[in-house]
Scaffold this motif. Structure first.
Motif, PDB file in Angstrom:
ATOM      1  N   LEU A 140       0.839  -1.188   0.000  1.00 37.66           N
ATOM      2  CA  LEU A 140       0.000   0.000   0.000  1.00 37.66           C
ATOM      3  C   LEU A 140       0.881   1.248   0.000  1.00 37.66           C
ATOM      4  CD1 LEU A 140      -2.800   1.327   0.261  1.00 37.66           C
ATOM      5  CD2 LEU A 140      -2.643   0.983   2.731  1.00 37.66           C
ATOM      6  N   LEU A 141       0.692   2.111  -0.973  1.00 37.99           N
ATOM      7  CA  LEU A 141       1.380   3.399  -1.022  1.00 37.99           C
ATOM      8  C   LEU A 141       0.445   4.465  -0.477  1.00 37.99           C
ATOM      9  CD1 LEU A 141       3.755   5.228  -1.863  1.00 37.99           C
ATOM     10  CD2 LEU A 141       2.661   5.426  -4.123  1.00 37.99           C
ATOM     11  N   VAL A 142       0.885   5.183   0.541  1.00 38.43           N
ATOM     12  CA  VAL A 142       0.082   6.210   1.198  1.00 38.43           C
ATOM     13  C   VAL A 142       0.654   7.574   0.832  1.00 38.43           C
ATOM     14  CG1 VAL A 142      -0.639   7.164   3.411  1.00 38.43           C
ATOM     15  CG2 VAL A 142      -0.587   4.683   3.075  1.00 38.43           C
ATOM     16  N   LEU A 143      -0.202   8.439   0.287  1.00 36.72           N
ATOM     17  CA  LEU A 143       0.206   9.776  -0.148  1.00 36.72           C
ATOM     18  C   LEU A 143      -0.708  10.807   0.521  1.00 36.72           C
ATOM     19  CD1 LEU A 143       0.581   8.976  -3.967  1.00 36.72           C
ATOM     20  CD2 LEU A 143       2.398   8.989  -2.233  1.00 36.72           C
ATOM     21  N   PRO A 144      -0.363  11.254   1.737  1.00 35.12           N
ATOM     22  CA  PRO A 144      -1.253  12.162   2.469  1.00 35.12           C
ATOM     23  C   PRO A 144      -1.444  13.513   1.796  1.00 35.12           C
ATOM     24  CG  PRO A 144       0.342  11.121   3.938  1.00 35.12           C
ATOM     25  CD  PRO A 144       0.770  10.823   2.546  1.00 35.12           C
ATOM     26  N   GLY A 145      -0.377  14.066   1.192  1.00 33.09           N
ATOM     27  CA  GLY A 145      -0.509  15.326   0.476  1.00 33.09           C
ATOM     28  C   GLY A 145      -0.479  16.543   1.369  1.00 33.09           C
ATOM     29  N   ASP A 146      -1.392  17.477   1.104  1.00 34.36           N
ATOM     30  CA  ASP A 146      -1.351  18.802   1.721  1.00 34.36           C
ATOM     31  C   ASP A 146      -2.616  19.075   2.534  1.00 34.36           C
ATOM     32  OD1 ASP A 146       0.965  19.196   0.096  1.00 34.36           O
ATOM     33  OD2 ASP A 146      -0.343  19.789  -1.582  1.00 34.36           O
ATOM     34  N   GLY A 147      -2.613  20.220   3.189  1.00 35.13           N
ATOM     35  CA  GLY A 147      -3.796  20.683   3.905  1.00 35.13           C
ATOM     36  C   GLY A 147      -4.253  19.685   4.941  1.00 35.13           C
ATOM     37  N   GLU A 179       2.661  24.798 -14.747  1.00 36.01           N
ATOM     38  CA  GLU A 179       3.364  23.562 -15.082  1.00 36.01           C
ATOM     39  C   GLU A 179       3.912  22.836 -13.865  1.00 36.01           C
ATOM     40  OE1 GLU A 179       6.299  26.697 -14.546  1.00 36.01           O
ATOM     41  OE2 GLU A 179       4.407  26.587 -15.650  1.00 36.01           O
ATOM     42  N   ARG A 180       3.853  23.470 -12.675  1.00 34.75           N
ATOM     43  CA  ARG A 180       4.351  22.820 -11.463  1.00 34.75           C
ATOM     44  C   ARG A 180       3.304  22.823 -10.354  1.00 34.75           C
ATOM     45  NH1 ARG A 180       8.226  26.022  -9.301  1.00 34.75           N
ATOM     46  NH2 ARG A 180       8.830  24.406  -7.827  1.00 34.75           N
ATOM     47  N   ARG A 181       2.054  23.042 -10.689  1.00 40.79           N
ATOM     48  CA  ARG A 181       1.021  23.148  -9.664  1.00 40.79           C
ATOM     49  C   ARG A 181       0.859  21.822  -8.918  1.00 40.79           C
ATOM     50  NH1 ARG A 181      -1.183  22.180 -14.499  1.00 40.79           N
ATOM     51  NH2 ARG A 181      -3.101  20.956 -14.686  1.00 40.79           N
ATOM     52  N   GLY A 219       1.990  20.001  -2.885  1.00 36.59           N
ATOM     53  CA  GLY A 219       2.771  21.107  -2.351  1.00 36.59           C
ATOM     54  C   GLY A 219       3.880  20.653  -1.431  1.00 36.59           C
ATOM     55  N   ALA A 220       3.618  19.612  -0.651  1.00 32.78           N
ATOM     56  CA  ALA A 220       4.650  19.096   0.251  1.00 32.78           C
ATOM     57  C   ALA A 220       5.870  18.621  -0.537  1.00 32.78           C
ATOM     58  CB  ALA A 220       4.087  17.957   1.098  1.00 32.78           C
ATOM     59  N   SER A 221       5.635  18.019  -1.692  1.00 34.77           N
ATOM     60  CA  SER A 221       6.740  17.572  -2.533  1.00 34.77           C
ATOM     61  C   SER A 221       7.431  18.751  -3.211  1.00 34.77           C
ATOM     62  CB  SER A 221       6.220  16.583  -3.591  1.00 34.77           C
ATOM     63  OG  SER A 221       7.265  16.139  -4.423  1.00 34.77           O
ATOM     64  N   ILE A 222       6.669  19.764  -3.588  1.00 37.10           N
ATOM     65  CA  ILE A 222       7.276  20.973  -4.155  1.00 37.10           C
ATOM     66  C   ILE A 222       8.230  21.610  -3.152  1.00 37.10           C
ATOM     67  CG2 ILE A 222       6.789  23.329  -4.920  1.00 37.10           C
ATOM     68  CD1 ILE A 222       4.174  22.240  -6.142  1.00 37.10           C
ATOM     69  N   ASP A 223       7.787  21.713  -1.902  1.00 39.62           N
ATOM     70  CA  ASP A 223       8.641  22.304  -0.862  1.00 39.62           C
ATOM     71  C   ASP A 223       9.908  21.499  -0.634  1.00 39.62           C
ATOM     72  OD1 ASP A 223       6.743  24.261  -0.564  1.00 39.62           O
ATOM     73  OD2 ASP A 223       5.885  23.453   1.287  1.00 39.62           O
ATOM     74  N   ALA A 224       9.787  20.176  -0.661  1.00 36.51           N
ATOM     75  CA  ALA A 224      10.934  19.318  -0.348  1.00 36.51           C
ATOM     76  C   ALA A 224      11.815  19.026  -1.555  1.00 36.51           C
ATOM     77  CB  ALA A 224      10.446  18.009   0.265  1.00 36.51           C
ATOM     78  N   HIS A 225      11.197  18.900  -2.741  1.00 32.18           N
ATOM     79  CA  HIS A 225      11.937  18.418  -3.905  1.00 32.18           C
ATOM     80  C   HIS A 225      11.808  19.302  -5.142  1.00 32.18           C
ATOM     81  CE1 HIS A 225      12.550  14.745  -1.635  1.00 32.18           C
ATOM     82  NE2 HIS A 225      11.246  14.596  -1.489  1.00 32.18           N
TER      83      HIS A 225
END
Length: 370
Positions: free
Chosen positions: A7-14, A87-89, A47-53
């Motif tokens: 199982l891949l868990v992707l919590p995301g933002d907010g 393009e990066r939203r 957004g969490a991935s944008i901030d980190a990567h």
């Protein structure tokens, strides 16, 4: 009963991480009480991935999704990432997963639970007992067809072009999902298009009709024009069991159907791909609510849509129907007890936060499993 489900868990933002934590309670309960264990990987998206990567989703995460038996997604986006450019939203994370995993069939249930029947803007006797499944094709149609774009004409005016395109294969594969679901429900499919004015709609109707005749003669098939379907969903929604339709009409009709329930924070969804040579079907499960940045981090979000998405995951990816039913019944019992998060609050009920609602679902599970 079952073990080693990847199982891949992707919590995301907010509110995504907050509501996903409540699913974690149920994962632990399933392992302790039902012998169902998962190999869980968690990654950043949006957004969490944008901030980190610097990107909304990394290739490594896409590969992890391919390797997983199922993906559980939270929500992405928020005003703090409005500056990153189209393009990066953050939303590109979910769009990329749909494309790369070939997730072509979106399952959007619209269910009115008895304790929430008065939350709908429609009369109670119209929506009581409502249980519809809308199957929307998600990687074809007018959103992806070519040619497309905006062009400048010789006279200096501009023209926007989008093309509605469907092939026999694209129609058959999403219709098969609908027919198979109907066999597990009330055995009726309504196919929706605009065959009276669109050639793609005429092909859709012909292909679905032939598929039903050839492979699903036991399933009742009806056809309806999309505008009439919208009217009928408001007039008499309980006439429907499974609705199957294209990308554009599915987008509109599934949102309409979701609001029949009056509780956007309660509704899960699944998006499925094709079964591969090893019998595995890529699938992603997510609540239909957004990241709700205005309440993020405050412990106010309703976790039930995320929990019910997990129940769909158990049912459709892992064939754990009993466990899925237990979780859904636990959610009904919690609501019947009078507990409400802010989004579904009504007079005389007890207002609670995210973690209390999650704890209450776990308590009900323990009672039901005695």
């Amino acid at each position: 009963m079952a073990s080693n489900k990847k199982l891949l868990v992707l919590p995301g933002d907010g509110v995504g991480p907050e509501v996903m934590r409540e699913v974690g309670r149920l994962v632990g309960w399933l392992q302790r009480r039902r012998g169902v264990s998962f190999d869980i990987t968690e990654e950043l998206v949006g957004g969490a991935s944008i901030d980190a990567h610097g990107v909304p989703i990394r290739p490594q995460v896409v590969q992890a999704a391919r390797d997983a038996d199922a993906v559980l997604f939270g929500a992405v986006g928020g005003p703090q990432w409005d500056h990153v450019g189209f393009e990066r939203r953050p939303e590109l994370a979910i769009l990329t997963l749909r494309r790369e995993l070939g997730l072509f069939a979106n399952l959007r249930p619209a269910v009115v639970l008895d304790p929430l029947v008065d939350a709908s803007t429609l009369k109670a006797d119209v929506v009581r007992g409502l249980d519809i499944m809308i199957v929307r094709e998600t990687v074809g149609g007018i959103y992806f067809g070519e040619p497309r774009g905006v062009e400048t004409l010789p006279d200096g005016s501009r023209r926007g072009v989008n093309t509605e395109v469907y092939t026999t294969h694209e129609i058959e594969r999403v219709a098969r999902v609908a027919f198979e679901l109907a066999r597990r429900r009330n055995n009726a499919v309504c196919s929706v298009e605009k065959s009276n004015v669109m050639e793609s709609g005429l092909l859709w109707r012909e292909v679905v009709t032939e598929l039903q005749r050839r492979e699903y003669p036991d399933v009742k098939l009806s056809h309806m024009l999309a505008d009439n379907c919208a009217m009928q969903l408001v007039r008499n929604p309980r006439q429907f069991d499974v609705i199957v339709t294209g990308n554009l009409f599915g987008d509109l009709l599934s949102d309409l159907a979701s609001m029949l329930t009056g509780s956007l924070g309660m509704l899960p969804s699944a998006t499925l791909g094709a079964v591969d040579a090893f019998g595995r079907r890529p699938a992603l499960y997510e609540p239909i609510h957004g990241s709700a940045p205005d309440i993020a981090g405050r412990g106010l979000a309703n976790p039930l849509a995320q929990i019910l998405s997990f129940a769909m995951l158990l049912r459709y990816s892992f064939e754990l129907e009993g466990e899925a039913l237990l979780i859904e019944e636990a959610c009904r019992h919690v609501l019947a007890s009078g507990l409400r998060t802010a989004d579904i609050m009504s007079p005389g009920m007890a207002r609670v936060g995210t973690s209390v609602m999650g704890e209450a679902v776990q308590r009900e599970l323990e009672k039901l499993d005695r």
